[in-house]
Design an enzyme around this catalytic site. Structure first.
Site, PDB file in Angstrom:
ATOM      1  CE  LYS A  37      -3.221   2.535   2.881  1.00  0.00           C
ATOM      2  NZ  LYS A  37      -3.626   2.510   4.132  1.00  0.00           N
ATOM      3  CB  ALA A  69      -8.629   7.491   5.051  1.00  0.00           C
TER       4      ALA A  69
END
Lengths: 389, 261
Positions: free
Chosen positions: B98, B185
């Protein structure tokens, strides 16, 4: 404040608000989406002090949201206590009649290796003012030794030039701490009787020089109790805000050192109560939700236990404020270096360590509060690139 | 079987977990198991081989069937992220990475320019690259062009709990994307996760909302249910929204009456 205070730093316009805010303004400050200096002033007021638990609740929520259920740990290593400043409040001041010492190359390695065994990955290297015994080359060499062993290496030493900070960056230094002590120029002058540290402006501009030179982080703070703590807190906030806007890639953190007993029996002019220190920490957390806030072992265990995770997200432990002292052969039952007695600290250190717990006991306390102690929260891989760039 | 495909890998779970912010490793592991997650992300900066009690990688390696996706959190630019990714691959044995590049350590917003460059380099090296990115539809296509396995636009700022503040932009990204879109997020509650799946996201990544919940393990299970519910609803066909009530008798029914032309 005197004319020496730069306009961008001057807290005077906010003082009335900090002194006379009513409960409604405190509620508004707590509810504001983007709090700034006006809200900080309101939250430093006596009216906000009456609502301290509401501040603490909000501060804990914001701390948890930003940093999770974690407390990051670091350890200080005093390299030298030679000094040529005349700070009236400091145990290392040049007129203190005490034996002086610095760690030599092999001592530094021994101390650092001991700290590694204890599990630390972030080390803070400290000295007094620039002296022949502890000059730039000495600091740079110590940084290089630390960079071979630790992921994060920060310094709390004398103000340097931009070129010198660049040199530290190349040696593996990741950050610096520089407390202004007090932002009140008149008090600053009285507290710093002689030595290079008398230059208020040069010290004020030091974090900016360090960040411009490539250091990743700067730690700021005021030694609460030297001057009106409300004024110092407001000015500190302005200092942080200004640096954040200028150096947007840099990490800024704030510490809350409260002046404690040390050699010389200095009595601070302003009493900073436990309640007010909590109020200042919570007010900063509410107005700067994403800023790392640090508390050292100056504060007693019961206070640190209470404020951990309630505003504060980073703490030192097992600290010694004497030169070296970790690798002296004294160990606890589990074979790790023992913490020094408070009597020894009071007799020789820069300030008195009030929380003398071992790492294990401190971590057990954190876990009992559902907080994870984090020793490593960065990786040297990032620093190595900065060095070679 | 309905599954999520990332590179050459398929997953039946569409909930990806972050591993930071938990109060201890045991809670983290229980939360992962309760969530049914098959893919978790862990920051290289939290690998600590020298102090096992401080290490997040070791405990994760004990869960069978779990795929690790190291992340480059802490990197300020592409060069740092690339080096971190290579080291993370060595340490974790996982090709997943990531890409997380946030030069400002306070708000942690991703750097679009550096993210694109790191993704280009790492995809060419054979990584399964999952870039954390601003919710920018153009950037999403640029990342796709350089070989990312998915795009991971933010719903809102890391840890803010502001949910899908970028929903309008996410819908464009989802509509145009040829790779899986994973919201990363900002999610606060299972309702946010369900909504993300309902608008067409392929998966969601959750950390703070689970790690700092009153009961992280129970919350992980709740997110798993919400992700499944949202995805099932999407497949079932959700009725469209309308500002006006739709009358049972159409207002234009008169047109079918005799005499209209």
């Amino acid at each position: 404040m005197s004319a020496l205070t730069p306009d961008w730093l001057n807290p005077d316009p906010w003082l009335t608000r900090a002194q006379n805010t009513g409960t409604r303004a405190v509620r508004q400050a707590l509810a504001t989406e983007c709090p700034g200096i006006a809200e900080l002033a309101a939250l430093l007021s006596p009216a906000a002090g009456e609502a301290l638990d509401r501040l603490a609740t909000r501060a804990q929520f914001l701390t948890r949201r930003q940093f999770g259920r974690t407390i990051t740990l670091y350890v200080p290593l005093y390299l030298s206590d030679f000094c040529k400043n005349g700070c009236v409040y400091c145990g290392f001041a040049a007129d203190r009649r005490q034996p002086r010492r610095r760690l030599e190359h092999d001592d530094i390695i021994a101390e650092m290796d001991t700290l590694k065994v204890m599990g630390f990955e972030e080390i803070l290297l400290l000295t007094g003012e620039r002296t022949p015994q502890a000059d730039f080359d000495y600091i740079r060499a110590a940084v290089a030794l630390a960079a071979e062993r630790f992921d994060l290496v920060t310094v709390e030493v004398f103000p340097m030039t931009r070129e010198e900070y660049h040199g530290l960056t190349e040696a593996g230094c990741t950050g610096m701490t520089m407390y202004q002590e007090t932002y009140d120029p008149a008090v600053y002058e009285r507290m710093h009787r002689w030595g290079p540290k008398r230059d208020y402006q040069y010290r004020l501009e030091t974090p900016a020089r360090a960040l411009a030179a490539g250091l990743r982080t700067a730690g700021l703070g005021a030694l609460l109790g030297l001057a009106d703590p409300v004024r110092d807190a407001l000015a500190l906030f302005q200092h942080v805000q200004t640096l954040r806007k200028q150096y947007w890639r840099s990490g800024i953190s704030v510490s809350f050192p409260r002046i404690r007993p040390q050699l010389g029996g200095f009595t601070p002019p302003f009493l900073v109560s436990d309640r007010f220190l909590v109020q200042v920490i919570c007010a900063f957390r509410i107005c700067m939700p994403d800023l790392p806030l640090t508390l050292s072992t100056r504060e007693p265990a019961w206070f640190r236990d209470g404020i951990a995770g309630v505003g504060i997200n980073k703490m030192s432990i097992a600290s010694r404020t004497t030169v070296g002292g970790y690798h002296d052969g004294s160990t606890t039952d589990d074979g790790l270096p023992a913490c020094p007695s408070s009597a020894r600290e009071l007799g020789q250190g820069q300030f008195k360590v009030s929380d003398n717990r071992s790492i294990e006991n401190f971590c057990a306390m954190l876990k009992s509060k559902d907080l994870e102690p984090v020793f490593k929260n960065w990786d040297a891989v990032y620093r190595d690139i900065a060095q070679s760039a | 079987m309905d599954s999520l495909t990332l590179g050459q890998h398929t997953f039946t779970s569409r909930l990806i977990l972050g591993t930071g912010k938990f109060s201890d490793a045991e809670t983290m592991l229980k939360a992962i198991q309760a969530s049914g997650a098959q893919l978790v992300t862990v920051a290289l900066r939290r690998f600590n081989r020298e102090r096992p009690s401080d290490d997040l990688l070791g405990p994760l390696l004990t869960i069978k069937g779990l795929t690790l996706m190291p992340n480059t959190s802490g990197a300020c630019n592409a060069q740092e992220a690339v080096k971190a990714a290579r080291i993370a691959r060595e340490l974790s044995g996982s090709k997943f990475i990531k890409v997380e590049i946030h030069p400002n350590p306070h708000h942690l917003m991703p750097d679009a320019i550096e993210t694109l460059e790191a993704t280009r380099i790492l995809a060419a090296e054979g990584f399964v690259v999952m870039p954390y990115m601003p919710a920018d539809p153009v950037l999403a296509k640029r990342l796709e062009d350089v070989g990312c396995a998915s795009v991971m636009p933010l719903g809102s700022g890391i840890g803010t709990g502001h949910g899908l503040a970028t929903a309008d932009l996410l819908k464009i990204i989802i509509r145009d994307s040829r790779v899986p879109v994973i919201v990363d997020a900002g999610l606060r509650s299972p309702a946010d996760a369900a909504l993300a799946m309902e608008i067409g996201c392929d998966a969601v990544l959750v950390n703070s909302a689970i790690a700092i919940a009153g009961d992280p393990v129970a919350m992980a299970a709740a997110f798993a249910l919400a992700v499944q519910a949202g995805h099932s609803a999407r497949l079932a066909g959700i009725m469209s929204q309308s500002e006006e009530a739709v009358p049972t008798s159409p207002l234009t029914s008169f047109l079918s009456n005799a005499g209209s032309t």
